[in-house]
Design an enzyme around this catalytic site. Structure first.
Site, PDB file in Angstrom:
ATOM      1  N   ARG A  48       0.807  -1.233   0.000  1.00 60.10           N
ATOM      2  CA  ARG A  48       0.000   0.000   0.000  1.00 60.10           C
ATOM      3  C   ARG A  48       0.835   1.276   0.000  1.00 60.10           C
ATOM      4  NH1 ARG A  48      -3.223  -2.911   3.543  1.00 60.10           N
ATOM      5  NH2 ARG A  48      -4.959  -3.866   2.423  1.00 60.10           N
ATOM      6  N   LYS A  75       1.309  11.460 -10.786  1.00 52.20           N
ATOM      7  CA  LYS A  75       0.470  10.496 -11.521  1.00 52.20           C
ATOM      8  C   LYS A  75       1.318   9.298 -11.899  1.00 52.20           C
ATOM      9  CE  LYS A  75      -2.997  13.262 -13.878  1.00 52.20           C
ATOM     10  NZ  LYS A  75      -3.562  13.534 -15.214  1.00 52.20           N
ATOM     11  N   GLU A 102       5.400  18.316 -24.650  1.00 52.78           N
ATOM     12  CA  GLU A 102       4.820  18.643 -23.337  1.00 52.78           C
ATOM     13  C   GLU A 102       5.207  20.069 -22.910  1.00 52.78           C
ATOM     14  OE1 GLU A 102       2.614  16.708 -22.119  1.00 52.78           O
ATOM     15  OE2 GLU A 102       3.193  14.586 -22.222  1.00 52.78           O
ATOM     16  N   LYS A 135       3.708  23.512 -13.946  1.00 57.50           N
ATOM     17  CA  LYS A 135       2.985  22.300 -13.561  1.00 57.50           C
ATOM     18  C   LYS A 135       2.870  22.201 -12.043  1.00 57.50           C
ATOM     19  CE  LYS A 135       2.623  17.316 -14.064  1.00 57.50           C
ATOM     20  NZ  LYS A 135       3.012  16.105 -14.812  1.00 57.50           N
ATOM     21  N   GLU A 188      -6.837  16.566  -9.739  1.00 58.98           N
ATOM     22  CA  GLU A 188      -7.435  16.904 -11.030  1.00 58.98           C
ATOM     23  C   GLU A 188      -8.945  17.089 -10.971  1.00 58.98           C
ATOM     24  OE1 GLU A 188      -5.347  15.050 -14.308  1.00 58.98           O
ATOM     25  OE2 GLU A 188      -7.175  15.168 -15.495  1.00 58.98           O
ATOM     26  N   ARG A 209      -6.024  21.330 -12.846  1.00 56.51           N
ATOM     27  CA  ARG A 209      -5.030  20.363 -13.354  1.00 56.51           C
ATOM     28  C   ARG A 209      -5.437  19.792 -14.708  1.00 56.51           C
ATOM     29  NH1 ARG A 209      -1.479  15.683 -10.251  1.00 56.51           N
ATOM     30  NH2 ARG A 209      -0.233  15.215 -12.091  1.00 56.51           N
ATOM     31  N   ASN A 221      -3.947  18.658 -19.535  1.00 58.19           N
ATOM     32  CA  ASN A 221      -4.300  17.654 -20.550  1.00 58.19           C
ATOM     33  C   ASN A 221      -4.497  18.275 -21.926  1.00 58.19           C
ATOM     34  OD1 ASN A 221      -4.307  15.348 -18.903  1.00 58.19           O
ATOM     35  ND2 ASN A 221      -6.238  16.038 -18.016  1.00 58.19           N
ATOM     36  N   HIS A 232      -4.240  16.278 -25.086  1.00 57.43           N
ATOM     37  CA  HIS A 232      -4.203  14.866 -24.690  1.00 57.43           C
ATOM     38  C   HIS A 232      -5.486  14.102 -24.976  1.00 57.43           C
ATOM     39  CE1 HIS A 232      -0.432  15.954 -22.916  1.00 57.43           C
ATOM     40  NE2 HIS A 232      -0.240  14.749 -22.422  1.00 57.43           N
ATOM     41  N   HIS A 288      -4.298  10.953 -26.646  1.00 61.79           N
ATOM     42  CA  HIS A 288      -4.445   9.606 -26.086  1.00 61.79           C
ATOM     43  C   HIS A 288      -5.240   8.697 -27.024  1.00 61.79           C
ATOM     44  CE1 HIS A 288      -3.710  10.912 -21.630  1.00 61.79           C
ATOM     45  NE2 HIS A 288      -2.595  10.608 -22.246  1.00 61.79           N
ATOM     46  N   HIS A 321       4.362   9.325 -27.492  1.00 64.93           N
ATOM     47  CA  HIS A 321       3.390  10.119 -26.729  1.00 64.93           C
ATOM     48  C   HIS A 321       3.375  11.589 -27.182  1.00 64.93           C
ATOM     49  CE1 HIS A 321       0.869  11.361 -23.414  1.00 64.93           C
ATOM     50  NE2 HIS A 321       1.767  12.254 -23.052  1.00 64.93           N
TER      51      HIS A 321
HETATM   52  N1  LIG Z   1       2.751  10.349 -15.243  1.00 70.79           N
HETATM   53  C1  LIG Z   1       2.621  11.429 -15.963  1.00 70.79           C
HETATM   54  O1  LIG Z   1       2.222  12.482 -15.472  1.00 70.79           O
HETATM   55  C2  LIG Z   1       2.954  11.366 -17.434  1.00 70.79           C
HETATM   56  C3  LIG Z   1       2.983  12.550 -18.174  1.00 70.79           C
HETATM   57  C4  LIG Z   1       3.349  12.482 -19.516  1.00 70.79           C
HETATM   58  C5  LIG Z   1       3.670  11.266 -20.087  1.00 70.79           C
HETATM   59  N2  LIG Z   1       3.618  10.125 -19.348  1.00 70.79           N
HETATM   60  C6  LIG Z   1       3.977   8.839 -19.925  1.00 70.79           C
HETATM   61  O2  LIG Z   1       5.362   8.813 -20.191  1.00 70.79           O
HETATM   62  C7  LIG Z   1       5.615   7.905 -21.256  1.00 70.79           C
HETATM   63  C8  LIG Z   1       6.576   8.510 -22.234  1.00 70.79           C
HETATM   64  O3  LIG Z   1       7.779   8.800 -21.568  1.00 70.79           O
HETATM   65  P1  LIG Z   1       9.130   9.052 -22.368  1.00 70.79           P
HETATM   66  O4  LIG Z   1       8.872   9.971 -23.482  1.00 70.79           O
HETATM   67  O5  LIG Z   1      10.156   9.398 -21.373  1.00 70.79           O
HETATM   68  O6  LIG Z   1       9.393   7.647 -23.074  1.00 70.79           O
HETATM   69  P2  LIG Z   1      10.026   6.291 -22.577  1.00 70.79           P
HETATM   70  O7  LIG Z   1      10.055   6.180 -21.115  1.00 70.79           O
HETATM   71  O8  LIG Z   1       9.342   5.235 -23.346  1.00 70.79           O
HETATM   72  O9  LIG Z   1      11.540   6.427 -23.069  1.00 70.79           O
HETATM   73  C9  LIG Z   1      11.797   6.570 -24.454  1.00 70.79           C
HETATM   74  C10 LIG Z   1      12.987   5.740 -24.890  1.00 70.79           C
HETATM   75  O10 LIG Z   1      14.189   6.376 -24.504  1.00 70.79           O
HETATM   76  C11 LIG Z   1      15.055   5.456 -23.820  1.00 70.79           C
HETATM   77  N3  LIG Z   1      15.846   6.285 -22.885  1.00 70.79           N
HETATM   78  C12 LIG Z   1      15.448   6.766 -21.674  1.00 70.79           C
HETATM   79  N4  LIG Z   1      16.385   7.602 -21.198  1.00 70.79           N
HETATM   80  C13 LIG Z   1      17.386   7.661 -22.122  1.00 70.79           C
HETATM   81  C14 LIG Z   1      18.613   8.370 -22.207  1.00 70.79           C
HETATM   82  N5  LIG Z   1      18.993   9.213 -21.250  1.00 70.79           N
HETATM   83  N6  LIG Z   1      19.370   8.194 -23.320  1.00 70.79           N
HETATM   84  C15 LIG Z   1      18.979   7.364 -24.307  1.00 70.79           C
HETATM   85  N7  LIG Z   1      17.829   6.682 -24.292  1.00 70.79           N
HETATM   86  C16 LIG Z   1      17.042   6.821 -23.202  1.00 70.79           C
HETATM   87  C17 LIG Z   1      14.113   4.457 -23.226  1.00 70.79           C
HETATM   88  O11 LIG Z   1      14.759   3.216 -23.011  1.00 70.79           O
HETATM   89  C18 LIG Z   1      13.036   4.338 -24.317  1.00 70.79           C
HETATM   90  O12 LIG Z   1      13.419   3.474 -25.330  1.00 70.79           O
HETATM   91  C19 LIG Z   1       4.269   7.597 -21.898  1.00 70.79           C
HETATM   92  O13 LIG Z   1       3.899   6.290 -21.538  1.00 70.79           O
HETATM   93  C20 LIG Z   1       3.348   8.608 -21.262  1.00 70.79           C
HETATM   94  O14 LIG Z   1       2.047   8.134 -21.133  1.00 70.79           O
HETATM   95  C21 LIG Z   1       3.275  10.173 -18.025  1.00 70.79           C
HETATM   96 ZN   LIG Z   2       1.530  13.872 -21.788  1.00 72.47          ZN
END
Ligand SMILES: NC(=O)c1ccc[n+]([C@@H]2O[C@H](COP(=O)([O-])OP(=O)(O)OC[C@H]3O[C@@H](n4cnc5c(N)ncnc54)[C@H](O)[C@@H]3O)[C@@H](O)[C@H]2O)c1
Ligand SMILES: [Zn+2]
Length: 279
Positions: free
Chosen positions: A37, A59, A101, A143, A153, A157, A161, A164, A168, A181
């Site tokens: 938890r 999130k 973003e 943010k 949210e 907040r 989006n 998005h 999405h 994304h």
């Molecule tokens: N929680 C939230 O508030 C929130 C907000 C926006 C997006 N997201 C989520 O985040 C995800 C996208 O995240 P992302 O864009 O970081 O993609 P990702 O985490 O998929 O990483 C992208 C790629 O880069 C590689 N990588 C990571 N760091 C690296 C580095 N320093 N050098 C070289 N390669 C590297 C990873 O292995 C992967 O192949 C989506 O699933 C999205 O839904 C979450």
């Molecule tokens: Zn996003």
């Protein structure tokens, strides 16, 4: 991940460190939120997207085949450690995706940040250190200000989006493989801005400012080889939808946004068609 926690003998004092991009942050964060938890969480984001956005705000979640982030929890990290230099090894496509973003925050909330993006597009994409850091700090502050007053949210907040709702839906329609994304969010912002023009709340001038910035960062803004029906059925699963009607964040001008639930199916279909989606 849970199995590993159990094998390692993790207890409630164990800190989970999410070292990686948004995917790792969301997954490790969700595991930390739910195992026993709740375990303390430290985010160490390594991509532009995770440094600018996903590592802060609490999130966490995982996707199901039917839709994005359908399982999730709010779980604030105890600490977020950002080293902007970590992003230097990222491929350009991933860097660009992260900037979606930052553009989102500028367009929806922070006109000063948006002007920085207009001025410095290319050097930002090249991750020129001081400029990247300055943009990052502004995006994170904007943010954080919102999450502080509306963690769950219920109100403001939602503005984060921006882009998005359609974004999405596109990710789901492309089975999470076709668009990154940020690429989906860029298309979502283009769709949202066109909807805002249609509703006569955004000026053509500010629409073009957004379009110019998206194009300068190299986003493709046409929808090809995707059907309107697939996008609409993904929209119905949107978490913010009420009685099947999705909520849209629309901008009134650069830096000012609000939530709208009055868009009709016709508004959406015609906008998607104008963007090139197939009937
Ligand atoms: N929680 C939230 O508030 C929130 C907000 C926006 C997006 N997201 C989520 O985040 C995800 C996208 O995240 P992302 O864009 O970081 O993609 P990702 O985490 O998929 O990483 C992208 C790629 O880069 C590689 N990588 C990571 N760091 C690296 C580095 N320093 N050098 C070289 N390669 C590297 C990873 O292995 C992967 O192949 C989506 O699933 C999205 O839904 C979450
Ligand atoms: Zn996003």
């Amino acid at each position: 991940v849970y199995q590993h926690f159990a094998d390692l003998g993790v207890d409630r004092a164990t800190h989970v460190v999410a070292l990686g991009g948004g995917m790792v942050g969301d997954l490790a964060g969700f595991a930390a939120a739910t195992y026993l938890r709740g375990l303390p969480l430290i985010q160490v984001p390594t991509t532009v997207l995770s440094q600018a956005d996903s590592s802060i705000g609490g999130k966490t979640g995982v996707d199901l085949e039917r839709g994005k982030n359908l399982v999730g929890a709010f779980h604030q990290p105890r600490l977020v450690v950002v080293d902007p230099r970590m992003t230097r090894t990222l491929p350009l496509r991933q860097i660009r995706s992260g900037f979606a973003e930052i553009i989102k925050v500028g367009m929806a909330l922070d006109a000063t940040l948006f002007r920085q993006l207009e001025r410095e597009g290319e050097s930002l994409l090249g991750l020129e250190e001081d400029r990247y850091l300055a943009a990052l700090v502004r995006a994170v502050r904007a943010k954080a200000r919102i999450v502080e007053v509306d963690e769950r949210e219920k109100g403001r907040r939602m503005l984060l989006n921006y882009g998005h709702t359609v974004g999405h839906a596109l990710e789901a329609a492309g089975n999470y493989r076709r668009w990154l994304h940020g690429e989906a969010v860029a298309l979502g912002m283009e769709a949202a801005a066109r909807l805002a023009i249609r509703k006569k709340i955004l000026s053509n001038r500010d629409y073009l400012r957004q379009r110019d910035v998206l194009e300068r960062f190299g986003f493709s803004l046409a929808l090809q080889r995707v059907s309107i029906e697939d996008i609409l059925s993904a929209l119905r699963l949107d978490k913010k939808a009420r009685s099947g009607r999705p909520a849209f964040v629309l901008t009134r001008r650069v830096g000012v946004a609000s939530v709208h639930r009055t868009l009709t199916r016709k508004d959406i279909v015609e906008t998607l068609r104008a963007l090139g989606a197939e009937p």
